[in-house]
Design an enzyme around this catalytic site. Structure first.
Site, PDB file in Angstrom:
ATOM      1  N   THR A  40       0.816  -1.217   0.000  1.00  0.00           N
ATOM      2  CA  THR A  40       0.000   0.000   0.000  1.00  0.00           C
ATOM      3  C   THR A  40       0.842   1.255   0.000  1.00  0.00           C
ATOM      4  OG1 THR A  40      -1.795  -1.129   1.098  1.00  0.00           O
ATOM      5  CG2 THR A  40      -1.723   1.245   1.383  1.00  0.00           C
ATOM      6  N   TYR A  54      -8.149   0.862  -3.084  1.00  0.00           N
ATOM      7  CA  TYR A  54      -7.047   1.348  -3.927  1.00  0.00           C
ATOM      8  C   TYR A  54      -6.329   0.132  -4.497  1.00  0.00           C
ATOM      9  CZ  TYR A  54      -4.681  -0.152   0.274  1.00  0.00           C
ATOM     10  OH  TYR A  54      -4.268  -0.926   1.324  1.00  0.00           O
ATOM     11  N   SER A  87       1.680  -7.684  -0.684  1.00  0.00           N
ATOM     12  CA  SER A  87       2.473  -8.641   0.111  1.00  0.00           C
ATOM     13  C   SER A  87       1.752  -9.951   0.410  1.00  0.00           C
ATOM     14  CB  SER A  87       2.923  -7.998   1.419  1.00  0.00           C
ATOM     15  OG  SER A  87       1.837  -7.825   2.304  1.00  0.00           O
ATOM     16  N   THR A 120       1.641  -4.359   4.134  1.00  0.00           N
ATOM     17  CA  THR A 120       1.507  -4.604   5.581  1.00  0.00           C
ATOM     18  C   THR A 120       0.942  -5.989   5.880  1.00  0.00           C
ATOM     19  OG1 THR A 120      -0.711  -3.645   5.565  1.00  0.00           O
ATOM     20  CG2 THR A 120       1.139  -2.170   6.092  1.00  0.00           C
ATOM     21  N   ASP A 121       0.288  -6.633   4.899  1.00  0.00           N
ATOM     22  CA  ASP A 121      -0.349  -7.926   5.204  1.00  0.00           C
ATOM     23  C   ASP A 121       0.648  -8.960   5.720  1.00  0.00           C
ATOM     24  OD1 ASP A 121      -3.097  -8.219   2.784  1.00  0.00           O
ATOM     25  OD2 ASP A 121      -2.595  -6.731   4.327  1.00  0.00           O
ATOM     26  N   LYS A 193       0.478  -7.350  12.560  1.00  0.00           N
ATOM     27  CA  LYS A 193      -0.651  -6.533  12.113  1.00  0.00           C
ATOM     28  C   LYS A 193      -1.878  -7.046  12.848  1.00  0.00           C
ATOM     29  CE  LYS A 193      -2.984  -4.908   7.899  1.00  0.00           C
ATOM     30  NZ  LYS A 193      -2.971  -4.986   6.411  1.00  0.00           N
ATOM     31  N   GLU A 313      -1.962 -28.052  27.481  1.00  0.00           N
ATOM     32  CA  GLU A 313      -3.191 -28.545  26.806  1.00  0.00           C
ATOM     33  C   GLU A 313      -2.977 -29.885  26.119  1.00  0.00           C
ATOM     34  OE1 GLU A 313      -5.606 -25.359  27.944  1.00  0.00           O
ATOM     35  OE2 GLU A 313      -6.042 -27.307  27.020  1.00  0.00           O
TER      36      GLU A 313
HETATM   37  N1  DGL Z   1      -2.464  -5.880  -0.376  1.00  0.00           N
HETATM   38  C1  DGL Z   1      -1.983  -5.504   0.941  1.00  0.00           C
HETATM   39  C2  DGL Z   1      -0.465  -5.681   1.022  1.00  0.00           C
HETATM   40  O1  DGL Z   1       0.219  -5.420   0.019  1.00  0.00           O
HETATM   41  C3  DGL Z   1      -2.314  -4.091   1.223  1.00  0.00           C
HETATM   42  C4  DGL Z   1      -2.064  -3.760   2.642  1.00  0.00           C
HETATM   43  C5  DGL Z   1      -0.900  -2.824   2.796  1.00  0.00           C
HETATM   44  O2  DGL Z   1       0.163  -2.926   2.154  1.00  0.00           O
HETATM   45  O3  DGL Z   1      -1.027  -2.000   3.689  1.00  0.00           O
HETATM   46  O4  DGL Z   1       0.005  -6.073   2.087  1.00  0.00           O
END
Ligand code: DGL
Length: 356
Positions: A40, A54, A87, A120-121, A193, A313
């Site tokens: 992103t 986006y 990602s 971020t993923d 995240k 467990e």
């Molecule tokens: N498609 C997600 C990624 O590339 C978008 C999220 C982001 O980068 O913040 O991880």
């Protein structure tokens, strides 16, 4: 009266002096390389109100740098476009390519710090992989954004500025791989995240290492787990990553996923159990078969915080299973892949999960 030739020579001297001053100032700045991978932070939306709708991985690294002229006051920055992906689509090959590039750059005397811009993923997985495998004390900072640069109140520019600032900081040396999001400096090991749509998406259950505010770092704790220079793993001697899969526990779970992973030849299976890594009684035999067939079973938990207690467990000693400690399933998978490049001994693997 000063002659025109004298004026010309004075002007030339002034230009030379100014150029020397600029060169001197730049020589005093740290050299930071930005490796861009997509996400992103390189995204673009149709309008400024599109903060969540986006396309990721659209803007190239040179444009990211050109869009942030403030960087030139804090570092000499160079950019490389390693790849341009969202990602969630990162692969083990991408991870290896990136880590090997980071390792090579970290050995260059003209590189003081490295920034990786990333979606971020799966940013937390890349950051952990780098902290486990890149042997350098130089700051490596992974950064992303939750909003594209085209959106109102976009967070990418300040996140990137912070990342370059930290990567060029002497007091960030030796702290392992770092993540700068939303003013925090988190450890690449601990951060995840945790919110899928806010700029405050990233957090570590043990807290950030510190904060970066207006180009200054404020540290409040240091990592205690092994990393980078103190890691027994080195990307320069890793040629391939083993196949490690994850299966989740939930009410009504059937063994389908576990059987499929077992048949696919995984070298380890991370079980994201309920609660403290619990396993449904009807599922236990299927995990025991995975172990009997030679793959490692790692008990993690779908509950994000806390840590899985060994022999609580499930009788891990009896089943010869490994527990993932405080690592979330996706991080446990990263450590399992790296650890399995060295050993498949479960006692050694459990030591590794305690130490990294
Ligand atoms: N498609 C997600 C990624 O590339 C978008 C999220 C982001 O980068 O913040 O991880």
């Amino acid at each position: 009266m000063i002659s025109s030739s004298r004026l010309r020579s004075l002007a030339a001297s002034a230009v030379l002096l100014a150029a020397a001053a600029v060169a001197h100032a730049q020589a005093a700045l740290p050299n930071v390389v930005i490796l861009a991978t997509g996400g992103t932070i390189a995204g673009a939306g149709a309008s400024a109100v599109n903060s969540a709708t986006y396309a990721a991985a659209k803007v190239g690294v040179e444009k990211l740098i050109a869009g942030l002229p403030e960087l030139s006051a804090i570092a000499n920055v160079k950019g490389e476009q390693v790849f341009q992906v969202a990602s969630e689509s990162m692969t083990n090959d991408n991870l290896m390519t990136l880590a090997k590039r980071v390792s090579a750059l970290s050995k260059q005397s003209d590189v003081d710090g490295i920034v990786i811009t990333h979606g971020t993923d799966t940013l937390e997985e890349t950051a952990y992989f780098l902290t486990l495998t890149v042997h350098t004390a130089k700051p490596i900072v992974v950064v992303g954004s939750m909003r594209p640069g085209t959106a109102l109140s976009a967070d990418g520019a300040l996140n990137l500025y912070d990342a370059v600032s930290v990567a060029g900081s002497k007091d960030a040396v030796g702290k392992g791989v770092l993540v700068t999001m939303n003013d925090n400096i988190d450890s690449g090991r601990d951060v995840s995240k945790s919110i899928n749509i806010k700029t405050s998406a990233f957090s570590s259950q043990w807290g950030p290492l510190g904060m970066v505010v207006e180009g200054r770092n404020y540290w409040f704790r240091a990592p205690v787990k092994r990393h980078t220079m103190n890691s027994e793993f080195d990307i320069d001697s890793i040629t391939a990553l083993p196949n490690v899969g994850i299966a989740m526990g939930y009410e009504g779970v059937e063994p389908t996923a576990i059987e499929a992973l077992g048949k696919s030849g995984v070298k380890a299976l991370v079980h994201a159990g309920t609660g403290n890594g619990s396993v449904a009684n009807r599922i236990v035999p299927y995990l025991q078969k995975v172990r009997a067939d030679g793959a490692i079973v790692i008990r993690s938990a779908r509950v994000p915080d806390g840590f899985v207690l060994r022999n609580a467990e499930q009788p891990d000693d009896k089943y010869d299973w490994v527990v993932a400690h405080d690592l979330r399933p996706q991080k446990a998978r990263i450590l399992a892949m790296v650890a399995l490049t060295k050993t498949s001994d479960t006692k050694e693997l459990q030591r590794i999960f305690w130490e990294y």
